[in-house]
Design a protein around this motif. Sequence first.
Motif, mmCIF file in Angstrom:
data_model
loop_
_atom_site.group_PDB
_atom_site.id
_atom_site.type_symbol
_atom_site.label_atom_id
_atom_site.label_comp_id
_atom_site.label_asym_id
_atom_site.label_seq_id
_atom_site.Cartn_x
_atom_site.Cartn_y
_atom_site.Cartn_z
ATOM 1 N N ASP A 174 0.843 -1.192 0.000
ATOM 2 C CA ASP A 174 0.000 0.000 0.000
ATOM 3 C C ASP A 174 0.881 1.244 0.000
ATOM 4 O OD1 ASP A 174 -1.790 2.076 0.499
ATOM 5 O OD2 ASP A 174 -2.937 0.940 1.965
ATOM 6 N N ARG A 181 1.822 3.141 3.156
ATOM 7 C CA ARG A 181 2.832 2.601 4.080
ATOM 8 C C ARG A 181 4.260 2.863 3.606
ATOM 9 N NH1 ARG A 181 0.625 1.862 8.882
ATOM 10 N NH2 ARG A 181 -1.256 0.611 8.757
ATOM 11 N N VAL A 190 9.363 1.272 4.402
ATOM 12 C CA VAL A 190 7.997 1.186 4.907
ATOM 13 C C VAL A 190 7.987 1.451 6.399
ATOM 14 C CG1 VAL A 190 7.238 -0.394 3.094
ATOM 15 C CG2 VAL A 190 8.129 -1.320 5.234
ATOM 16 N N ALA A 199 5.345 1.336 10.064
ATOM 17 C CA ALA A 199 4.093 1.033 10.769
ATOM 18 C C ALA A 199 4.442 0.789 12.222
ATOM 19 C CB ALA A 199 3.391 -0.179 10.176
ATOM 20 N N ARG A 235 10.525 1.258 11.120
ATOM 21 C CA ARG A 235 10.835 1.575 9.736
ATOM 22 C C ARG A 235 11.783 0.510 9.229
ATOM 23 N NH1 ARG A 235 13.544 6.300 9.409
ATOM 24 N NH2 ARG A 235 12.825 6.755 7.342
ATOM 25 N N ASP A 263 0.446 -6.759 3.889
ATOM 26 C CA ASP A 263 0.008 -6.026 5.074
ATOM 27 C C ASP A 263 1.235 -5.645 5.902
ATOM 28 O OD1 ASP A 263 -1.139 -4.987 7.357
ATOM 29 O OD2 ASP A 263 -2.549 -6.642 7.623
ATOM 30 N N VAL A 264 1.781 -4.464 5.614
ATOM 31 C CA VAL A 264 3.011 -4.006 6.265
ATOM 32 C C VAL A 264 2.812 -3.894 7.770
ATOM 33 C CG1 VAL A 264 4.590 -2.044 6.480
ATOM 34 C CG2 VAL A 264 3.930 -2.870 4.221
ATOM 35 N N ALA A 265 1.689 -3.370 8.212
ATOM 36 C CA ALA A 265 1.459 -3.208 9.648
ATOM 37 C C ALA A 265 1.493 -4.558 10.363
ATOM 38 C CB ALA A 265 0.125 -2.506 9.892
#
Length: 152
Positions: free
Chosen positions: A45, A48, A105, A107, A111, A131-133
Amino acid sequence: MTGHTDVERVLAERARLLARPLPEPDRPGDEVVVIEAGGERYAVDVARVERVHPVNRVTPLPGLRPPWRGLVSARGELLPALDLPAYLGRPPAPATGPVVSCAVVAAGGLRVALLSEAPPAMARRPADVVDVAAILADPALVVDDEPRGRSG
């Protein structure tokens, strides 16, 4: 008077076409950054991704295990480099493989540099997006040299 009626009909058609709602502009989140790693393409995304950056080299750290590859320098900042295929249970990218860039990225206050074998590109959002988070919140990514279960 046939000509006058034709003109009114043409003008009415033009008015109808011009009065139709405009297409909605792209909303944030409609685009992704696509990186290539381990022969696969991954969509992240765009919200992100802080930036993309060329990578001259990945500096390995002694004893560091996959999915971590080492450190990269991005604009003078050292960032941990994550091998996304290794994290997702796919064969890790070869340590000597070509890494030309990364997507930085963020979250949850973390980083990380996601390594890419090709310059990242922008694309429309596909159905599957990394889904980076969730990845950066995964406790499995914690590097801990202390043996577990040791008291005192």
